[in-house]
Design a protein around this motif. Structure first.
Motif, PDB file in Angstrom:
ATOM      1  N   ASP A 519      12.569  -5.182   5.199  1.00 24.01           N
ATOM      2  CA  ASP A 519      11.934  -6.134   4.289  1.00 24.01           C
ATOM      3  C   ASP A 519      11.316  -5.355   3.135  1.00 24.01           C
ATOM      4  O   ASP A 519      10.896  -4.205   3.297  1.00 24.01           O
ATOM      5  CB  ASP A 519      10.854  -6.943   5.009  1.00 24.01           C
ATOM      6  N   VAL A 520      11.228  -5.990   1.980  1.00 21.88           N
ATOM      7  CA  VAL A 520      10.687  -5.313   0.800  1.00 21.88           C
ATOM      8  C   VAL A 520       9.258  -4.845   1.040  1.00 21.88           C
ATOM      9  O   VAL A 520       8.865  -3.773   0.572  1.00 21.88           O
ATOM     10  CB  VAL A 520      10.749  -6.254  -0.426  1.00 21.88           C
ATOM     11  N   CYS A 521       8.476  -5.614   1.784  1.00 20.88           N
ATOM     12  CA  CYS A 521       7.062  -5.281   1.969  1.00 20.88           C
ATOM     13  C   CYS A 521       6.857  -3.976   2.730  1.00 20.88           C
ATOM     14  O   CYS A 521       5.778  -3.375   2.654  1.00 20.88           O
ATOM     15  CB  CYS A 521       6.336  -6.417   2.678  1.00 20.88           C
ATOM     16  N   THR A 522       7.881  -3.514   3.476  1.00 27.87           N
ATOM     17  CA  THR A 522       7.731  -2.258   4.219  1.00 27.87           C
ATOM     18  C   THR A 522       7.993  -1.037   3.347  1.00 27.87           C
ATOM     19  O   THR A 522       7.741   0.088   3.766  1.00 27.87           O
ATOM     20  CB  THR A 522       8.690  -2.217   5.429  1.00 27.87           C
ATOM     21  N   GLU A 523       8.521  -1.260   2.124  1.00 25.86           N
ATOM     22  CA  GLU A 523       8.896  -0.144   1.249  1.00 25.86           C
ATOM     23  C   GLU A 523       7.759   0.197   0.272  1.00 25.86           C
ATOM     24  O   GLU A 523       8.007   0.494  -0.891  1.00 25.86           O
ATOM     25  CB  GLU A 523      10.153  -0.500   0.458  1.00 25.86           C
ATOM     26  N   ASN A 524       6.565   0.198   0.743  1.00 26.69           N
ATOM     27  CA  ASN A 524       5.407   0.405  -0.126  1.00 26.69           C
ATOM     28  C   ASN A 524       4.798   1.778   0.108  1.00 26.69           C
ATOM     29  O   ASN A 524       4.803   2.290   1.227  1.00 26.69           O
ATOM     30  CB  ASN A 524       4.364  -0.687   0.126  1.00 26.69           C
ATOM     31  N   ILE A 525       4.229   2.355  -0.941  1.00 24.71           N
ATOM     32  CA  ILE A 525       3.618   3.682  -0.849  1.00 24.71           C
ATOM     33  C   ILE A 525       2.460   3.709   0.137  1.00 24.71           C
ATOM     34  O   ILE A 525       2.111   4.773   0.654  1.00 24.71           O
ATOM     35  CB  ILE A 525       3.135   4.136  -2.254  1.00 24.71           C
ATOM     36  N   ARG A 526       1.897   2.562   0.456  1.00 16.66           N
ATOM     37  CA  ARG A 526       0.761   2.558   1.386  1.00 16.66           C
ATOM     38  C   ARG A 526       1.163   3.029   2.779  1.00 16.66           C
ATOM     39  O   ARG A 526       0.301   3.402   3.574  1.00 16.66           O
ATOM     40  CB  ARG A 526       0.110   1.174   1.440  1.00 16.66           C
ATOM     41  N   TYR A 527       2.469   3.032   3.076  1.00 16.50           N
ATOM     42  CA  TYR A 527       2.934   3.533   4.369  1.00 16.50           C
ATOM     43  C   TYR A 527       3.241   5.028   4.328  1.00 16.50           C
ATOM     44  O   TYR A 527       3.634   5.598   5.349  1.00 16.50           O
ATOM     45  CB  TYR A 527       4.172   2.760   4.820  1.00 16.50           C
ATOM     46  N   ALA A 528       3.071   5.651   3.160  1.00 19.54           N
ATOM     47  CA  ALA A 528       3.300   7.097   3.043  1.00 19.54           C
ATOM     48  C   ALA A 528       2.376   7.680   1.981  1.00 19.54           C
ATOM     49  O   ALA A 528       2.748   8.603   1.258  1.00 19.54           O
ATOM     50  CB  ALA A 528       4.758   7.378   2.711  1.00 19.54           C
ATOM     51  N   SER A 529       1.170   7.149   1.867  1.00 15.40           N
ATOM     52  CA  SER A 529       0.269   7.519   0.768  1.00 15.40           C
ATOM     53  C   SER A 529      -0.157   8.979   0.810  1.00 15.40           C
ATOM     54  O   SER A 529      -0.514   9.553  -0.231  1.00 15.40           O
ATOM     55  CB  SER A 529      -0.977   6.624   0.793  1.00 15.40           C
ATOM     56  N   GLN A 530      -0.102   9.609   1.985  1.00 19.67           N
ATOM     57  CA  GLN A 530      -0.494  11.019   2.081  1.00 19.67           C
ATOM     58  C   GLN A 530       0.442  11.923   1.286  1.00 19.67           C
ATOM     59  O   GLN A 530       0.076  13.049   0.922  1.00 19.67           O
ATOM     60  CB  GLN A 530      -0.529  11.475   3.551  1.00 19.67           C
ATOM     61  N   LEU A 531       1.662  11.434   1.001  1.00 19.96           N
ATOM     62  CA  LEU A 531       2.594  12.221   0.188  1.00 19.96           C
ATOM     63  C   LEU A 531       2.030  12.468  -1.209  1.00 19.96           C
ATOM     64  O   LEU A 531       2.325  13.488  -1.830  1.00 19.96           O
ATOM     65  CB  LEU A 531       3.938  11.505   0.091  1.00 19.96           C
ATOM     66  N   ILE A 532       1.230  11.527  -1.696  1.00 18.32           N
ATOM     67  CA  ILE A 532       0.636  11.703  -3.025  1.00 18.32           C
ATOM     68  C   ILE A 532      -0.275  12.922  -3.021  1.00 18.32           C
ATOM     69  O   ILE A 532      -0.237  13.741  -3.953  1.00 18.32           O
ATOM     70  CB  ILE A 532      -0.159  10.440  -3.433  1.00 18.32           C
ATOM     71  N   TYR A 533      -1.076  13.053  -1.961  1.00 15.47           N
ATOM     72  CA  TYR A 533      -1.989  14.197  -1.926  1.00 15.47           C
ATOM     73  C   TYR A 533      -1.243  15.502  -1.693  1.00 15.47           C
ATOM     74  O   TYR A 533      -1.595  16.534  -2.276  1.00 15.47           O
ATOM     75  CB  TYR A 533      -3.061  14.017  -0.854  1.00 15.47           C
ATOM     76  N   ILE A 534      -0.224  15.475  -0.851  1.00 19.74           N
ATOM     77  CA  ILE A 534       0.566  16.692  -0.640  1.00 19.74           C
ATOM     78  C   ILE A 534       1.169  17.149  -1.966  1.00 19.74           C
ATOM     79  O   ILE A 534       1.163  18.341  -2.301  1.00 19.74           O
ATOM     80  CB  ILE A 534       1.664  16.458   0.413  1.00 19.74           C
TER      81      ILE A 534
END
Length: 590
Positions: A519-534
């Motif tokens: 589903d589109v709702c699962t493709e959100n950065i909130r499920y992998a937000s730690q990548l931003i800090y890395i």
């Protein structure tokens, strides 16, 4: 100013809590249509509250035989008076400038322009006084970033909240659905739902965040705020978690020996990342879990440097509470386990069996504390209601379903997918976004800014600018991470393992989640937000390593990183400022 710099440096968490409390009390909603007397009094109290702290600071200076400068003391009191007038003036404008044609006050545009005036005034003062220092620039960057998030929180409507639901969505049993229903239920009943949580949307989540929000609502209603008004303030706790997250990220960066421009760039990417900007505004449990995850990693670094029992208890509490806020916090176990294992191997190599045994004992204490906190909610629901461990419900939004094969989803990078710079849904677009990586980049760069399409095509310009600068910066961050991992002596081996393992696990978990729940709702950065800090940390580390390099290609790459980061932050600020001003000003003319 010396007081503020000293407080932020020595007590960053306390300083951030103080600033957040001031934000809430001064700009919080205690009347839908106007600014209340409490807001005005808070503006005076929180500025005047700096005076006794300043006196204590000066007293300590005098006790250390460093007599305070009378001119500096006078300037401080002038600053306090000016800040008070500025805040009261902002609130007056906030009250009298109409938000729409109905004549309501509290126009969010006032907050934006007040922030611009503050920023311009601070820069002008530093310019005239010739006191531009890295510490002051860094402090100004933090305050500007936090204030920008405050503006975004104020102008956004509750209806864009992720899985929040509405106050009018009660069913025949009188129970609301969504995160708002969960919070309201705990507000009305101290104990969590005493039936199968799968019956009510979002009630399957661990309850920590929702308990804290319910307590926050209870505090407001206890002080006389109507419940239907108090709920407008539920976005403030995630703002606090975000501010604490930024402090934790900076602390981790300092542990990696980042300073100067490298630290500024790392902090700026985190402060102005659209992905984090959106998550910090959601009243769900995302931001609290991110904070506790990163904080547990930071505490583990402290423990590695000083392996005391009190430090490992702190790690266990942070990790366990992270799991009690959202089960995805399990990903923090990867860097924690790597650091634990590194410490044990180090003691074995030294043949120090006594210290090895002591560390094993500490790690046993970690399990005794973290395991019950982490597993309590899952085991409770499994034993009482038969809910599977780590249960996640299937999305019921049929219009978001992706009817594309997993192979095409992963490997199709057709250029047509970049025509619209926001995550697409058939509800407002021609197709459902299906490539997880493209959706990740879009949601990290513009997130749900697609709503702007309904306002004016002019928003395509800042959207595309934010998207493509975000893609460029993401690619540069990936290159930086690879360089760090490959280059000998770039950072310590344990740090390399932590970065590599965290990146792989987070990205793999995100892809598995997207494929399992198409589903589109699962493709959100909130499920992998730690990548931003890395990514931000990787850019910062490379900038630090290139600081003293005179080679032309190194100078070019350093300037490229700084420029691309600055443009990305500017594009993000432009995108969400334009969005906020459009909502605040255009609707007034309708």
């Amino acid at each position: 100013m010396e007081l503020i710099k000293s407080a932020v440096k020595k007590h960053p968490y306390i300083s951030v809590v103080y600033l957040w409390t001031a934000f809430f009390c001064i700009f919080g909603t205690f009347s839908i249509s106007s600014v209340t007397l409490f807001n005005y009094l808070s503006a005076v109290v929180f500025t005047a509250g700096l005076i006794p702290v300043n006196e204590l600071y000066l007293h300590r200076q005098g006790r250390n035989n460093a007599m305070p400068d009378k001119k500096k003391k006078t300037r401080f009191y002038v600053f306090i008076c000016g800040l008070t007038v500025y805040l009261v003036g902002t609130l007056l404008a906030f009250h009298f400038v109409p938000a729409n044609k109905l004549g309501w006050g509290r126009n969010p545009a006032v907050i934006f322009f007040a922030g611009l005036i503050f920023l311009a005034g601070a820069i002008l003062y530093l310019r005239i006084s010739k006191t531009f220092t890295e510490n002051r620039i860094f402090l100004l960057l933090l305050v500007t970033g936090f204030f920008f998030h405050l503006f975004y929180s104020i102008y956004t409507e509750m209806n864009i909240q992720m899985d929040l639901s509405f106050l009018t969505s009660e069913d025949e049993s009188g129970i609301m659905r969504g995160h708002m229903g969960y919070i309201k239920y705990l507000y009305q009943n101290f104990l969590p739902l005493q039936s199968d949580p799968r019956q009510y949307w979002q009630f399957y989540h661990p309850p920590l965040h929702h308990y804290l929000e319910a307590a926050f609502l209870r505090l407001q209603t206890f002080c006389g705020v109507d419940f239907n008004i108090a709920v407008y303030n539920i976005k403030y706790p995630p703002l606090l978690y975000y501010m604490l997250t930024i402090v934790t990220c900076i602390k981790i960066a300092r542990k990696m020996n980042l300073k100067g421009t490298a630290l500024l760039i790392t902090a700026a990417i985190m402060l102005f990342s659209p992905g984090f900007l959106m998550i910090s505004n959601y009243a769900n449990n995302d931001m609290l879990s991110v904070f506790l995850m990163l904080h547990s990693v930071y505490l583990t670094i402290l423990w590695y440097q000083e392996p005391k029992l009190v430090n490992i208890i702190s790690i266990a509490a942070a990790f366990g509470l992270g799991m009690l806020s959202k089960l995805s916090a399990w990903m923090a176990a990867i860097p924690i386990a790597v650091i634990f294992l590194t410490a044990l191997i180090h003691k074995l190599k030294e043949k120090n069996l006594k210290e090895f045994g002591r560390l094993v004992g500490q790690m046993s204490a970690f399990l005794l504390i973290a395991a019950p906190l982490s597993l309590y909610w899952s085991i409770r629901n499994y034993l009482r209601f038969g809910v599977p461990i780590a249960y996640i419900p299937a999305a019921d939004n049929t219009y978001q379903h992706i009817d594309v094969s997993p192979v095409q989803r992963i490997f199709d990078f057709n250029i047509q997918q970049y025509k619209e710079p926001y995550v697409c849904e058939v509800y407002y677009s021609s197709y459902n976004e299906y490539n997880p990586l493209i959706a990740l980049l879009k949601s990290a760069s513009t997130n749900v800014a697609y709503a702007q399409k309904n306002f004016n095509l002019i928003f395509l310009i800042p959207n595309h600018l934010a998207l493509w600068t975000g893609i460029i910066l993401a690619a540069a961050a990936l290159v930086c991470m690879i360089v760090i991992l490959v280059k000998r002596n770039s950072i310590s081996v344990p740090a390399k393992i932590v970065i590599a393992a965290s990146y792989v696990v987070i990205l793999a978990s995100y892809y598995i989640f997207c494929v399992k729940y198409p589903d589109v709702c699962t493709e959100n950065i909130r499920y992998a937000s730690q990548l931003i800090y890395i990514g931000a940390l990787s850019v910062g580390i490379v900038l630090q390593k290139l600081h003293d390099r005179k080679n032309r290609k190194y100078l070019f790459f350093r300037r490229f990183l700084i420029t691309s980061s600055a443009v990305f932050c500017f594009a993000s600020a432009l995108l969400f400022s334009a969005d906020g001003l459009w909502i605040s000003l255009y609707y007034n003319l309708l």
